[in-house]
Scaffold this motif. Sequence first.
Motif, PDB file in Angstrom:
ATOM      1  N   GLY A 325       1.062  -1.474  -0.079  1.00  0.00           N
ATOM      2  CA  GLY A 325      -0.031  -0.058   0.245  1.00  0.00           C
ATOM      3  C   GLY A 325       1.059   0.993   0.106  1.00  0.00           C
ATOM      4  O   GLY A 325       0.483   1.963  -0.900  1.00  0.00           O
ATOM      5  N   ILE A 326       2.425   1.734   1.029  1.00  0.00           N
ATOM      6  CA  ILE A 326       2.663   2.438   1.361  1.00  0.00           C
ATOM      7  C   ILE A 326       3.613   2.597  -0.580  1.00  0.00           C
ATOM      8  O   ILE A 326       3.703   3.866  -1.046  1.00  0.00           O
ATOM      9  N   ARG A 327       3.796   1.235  -1.294  1.00  0.00           N
ATOM     10  CA  ARG A 327       4.849   1.796  -2.201  1.00  0.00           C
ATOM     11  C   ARG A 327       3.708   2.690  -3.825  1.00  0.00           C
ATOM     12  O   ARG A 327       4.345   3.018  -4.115  1.00  0.00           O
ATOM     13  N   LYS A 328       1.937   1.835  -3.378  1.00  0.00           N
ATOM     14  CA  LYS A 328       1.478   2.047  -4.526  1.00  0.00           C
ATOM     15  C   LYS A 328       1.017   3.736  -4.269  1.00  0.00           C
ATOM     16  O   LYS A 328       0.280   4.128  -5.334  1.00  0.00           O
ATOM     17  N   LEU A 329       1.012   4.346  -2.387  1.00  0.00           N
ATOM     18  CA  LEU A 329       1.046   5.758  -2.421  1.00  0.00           C
ATOM     19  C   LEU A 329       2.491   6.623  -3.399  1.00  0.00           C
ATOM     20  O   LEU A 329       1.412   7.554  -3.745  1.00  0.00           O
ATOM     21  N   ARG A 330       3.140   5.794  -2.832  1.00  0.00           N
ATOM     22  CA  ARG A 330       4.357   6.917  -2.873  1.00  0.00           C
ATOM     23  C   ARG A 330       4.554   7.175  -5.007  1.00  0.00           C
ATOM     24  O   ARG A 330       4.072   8.468  -5.273  1.00  0.00           O
ATOM     25  N   GLU A 331       3.511   5.450  -4.982  1.00  0.00           N
ATOM     26  CA  GLU A 331       3.418   6.412  -6.576  1.00  0.00           C
ATOM     27  C   GLU A 331       2.658   7.089  -7.300  1.00  0.00           C
ATOM     28  O   GLU A 331       2.700   7.971  -7.815  1.00  0.00           O
ATOM     29  N   SER A 332       1.520   7.106  -6.705  1.00  0.00           N
ATOM     30  CA  SER A 332       0.667   8.024  -6.280  1.00  0.00           C
ATOM     31  C   SER A 332       0.953   9.615  -6.390  1.00  0.00           C
ATOM     32  O   SER A 332      -0.120  10.754  -6.589  1.00  0.00           O
ATOM     33  N   ILE A 333       1.645  10.062  -5.078  1.00  0.00           N
ATOM     34  CA  ILE A 333       2.382  11.048  -4.459  1.00  0.00           C
ATOM     35  C   ILE A 333       2.954  12.057  -5.042  1.00  0.00           C
ATOM     36  O   ILE A 333       2.916  13.021  -6.407  1.00  0.00           O
ATOM     37  N   ALA A 334       3.953  10.601  -6.580  1.00  0.00           N
ATOM     38  CA  ALA A 334       4.951  10.969  -7.620  1.00  0.00           C
ATOM     39  C   ALA A 334       4.188  11.756  -9.226  1.00  0.00           C
ATOM     40  O   ALA A 334       4.526  12.491  -9.786  1.00  0.00           O
ATOM     41  N   ALA A 335       2.712  10.894  -9.037  1.00  0.00           N
ATOM     42  CA  ALA A 335       2.070  10.714  -9.950  1.00  0.00           C
ATOM     43  C   ALA A 335       0.908  12.507  -9.685  1.00  0.00           C
ATOM     44  O   ALA A 335       0.926  13.128 -10.973  1.00  0.00           O
ATOM     45  N   SER A 336       0.343  12.527  -8.786  1.00  0.00           N
ATOM     46  CA  SER A 336      -0.428  13.852  -8.435  1.00  0.00           C
ATOM     47  C   SER A 336       0.266  14.908  -8.445  1.00  0.00           C
ATOM     48  O   SER A 336      -0.889  15.875  -8.258  1.00  0.00           O
ATOM     49  N   PHE A 337       1.122  14.427  -7.214  1.00  0.00           N
ATOM     50  CA  PHE A 337       1.375  15.895  -6.695  1.00  0.00           C
ATOM     51  C   PHE A 337       2.993  16.021  -7.229  1.00  0.00           C
ATOM     52  O   PHE A 337       4.222  16.519  -6.178  1.00  0.00           O
ATOM     53  N   ALA A 338       3.531  16.147  -8.278  1.00  0.00           N
ATOM     54  CA  ALA A 338       5.329  16.041  -8.938  1.00  0.00           C
ATOM     55  C   ALA A 338       4.960  18.056  -8.672  1.00  0.00           C
ATOM     56  O   ALA A 338       4.415  18.570  -8.299  1.00  0.00           O
ATOM     57  N   GLY A 339       6.368  18.092  -8.674  1.00  0.00           N
ATOM     58  CA  GLY A 339       6.747  18.930  -7.720  1.00  0.00           C
ATOM     59  C   GLY A 339       5.913  20.231  -6.393  1.00  0.00           C
ATOM     60  O   GLY A 339       6.861  20.614  -6.099  1.00  0.00           O
ATOM     61  N   ARG A 340       5.400  19.796  -6.001  1.00  0.00           N
ATOM     62  CA  ARG A 340       4.920  19.539  -4.583  1.00  0.00           C
ATOM     63  C   ARG A 340       5.160  19.147  -3.044  1.00  0.00           C
ATOM     64  O   ARG A 340       5.738  18.211  -3.163  1.00  0.00           O
ATOM     65  N   PRO A 341       5.363  20.416  -2.702  1.00  0.00           N
ATOM     66  CA  PRO A 341       6.391  19.718  -1.125  1.00  0.00           C
ATOM     67  C   PRO A 341       5.194  19.213  -0.623  1.00  0.00           C
ATOM     68  O   PRO A 341       3.890  19.100  -0.698  1.00  0.00           O
TER      69      PRO A 341
END
Length: 441
Positions: A325-341
């Motif tokens: 679940g954490i691995r998939k969350l990290r992928e979603s953060i990278a895709a949906s919040f790219a460049g955001r702190p």
Amino acid sequence: MGEISMNYAEAEEYINQIPRFSKVKSEENVDEILALFGHPEKKFAYIHVAGTNGKGSVCAFLDSMLRMAGKKTGLFTSPHLITTTERMKINGQNISEEAFTEIFEELLHVVKAREKAGHLHPTYFEWLYLMAMLWFGRQGIEYGIIETGLGGRLDATNHIAQPVLTIITSISYDHMEILGSTLTEIAGEKAGILKSGVPVICDGSEPEAMAVIRKRAAILHCPLKVIEPEQVKILLNRGKNIDFLLQDRYDNKSYRIHVQTEAVYQTMNGSLAWMAVKELQKQDSELQQTEDGVFLKGMAHMHWPGRLEELLPGVYVDGAHNVGGIRKLRESIAASFAGRPVWLLFAVASDKDYGEMIRILCTIPELKGVTVTEIENYRRTDLETVASIFRKNWHGYVGHSYNINEAITTSEQQAAKYPNAVLICAGSLYLAGSVIEALQR
């Protein structure tokens, strides 16, 4: 039976005191109790869902589509985030406290009588499952979407002899002390829900797990449909919603699907639900008449709390609670919040591989800081232990607070120092529920 002698709070307290696990295989006990009530679980089409991550989301997508098509649905999921009544819904509405208490009392009479005769008391999960089946059967639902509690083969929900459909979501490492230490062993437990001749829809992301499921499906002559990751392609990710293309290799069709979420992992979960409703169309003449646009509307309207859910502007909560679940969350953060702190609020249960979970989170490129807290549960992990692992894997700011409310406030204040930052609360469904409840107050 007489008057109700307990109120909802007392009924919930009784249930919360019931042991979570039994050393004795008690599937027969569940079946015997349901037999005394006329087998209510046989009065509707039973859809059975197992897997490590994504079960609840797949169930919610499918429930939303069937409701949009005019079907009366029952949804049984776990765990709950805030209140026990979340675990059983009809047409998207939690069971009322009044109905919950009435069914509880009725079940209590039967269980106490059976205990005097030497029978087992149901476990916590079995008790809630029994209540859901009684409620669903009496309310005349057409489809019951039933999520397993743990594993599949020995799960209380697996006493059903003939579901209309089974679904297995993504499989990864979790509950290894019970399900096994390899993906092969874990997949064997999940594949225990397969029944002779019953169609199965499966997430094909893990080849090792798929080999087990394919073999089991072949033995039982189950029609098997597998969705490989390359069949699901994101077309547009607007941050608040995602359009993706699902390529159905079995019907040689492609479907453009819209979901209201920032979580890219929901594209696979949505795809599993879509393939499931397509399979149900073959069995249900009314669903055969339903146009795809109705199902697409159901997909777009689905809301499942605690899955990269935005509670306040820039404040998100995600129930990721294991390595997968954490691995998939990290992928979603990278895709949906790219460049955001990114600021992280984290708490975790002690029976998880939290060392690996933390290592993955520390690779978030825009991570600015971490606040560690503890879940309000006997399974909590000491925050000093968790904080020390963050510090070993990452050289940025790591703070902590034993008080969840204080941890939320501190995290919001720290994140606010960075323009356009996002605060992600993750690591445990217990934390997700606590954050949702705190922010609602």
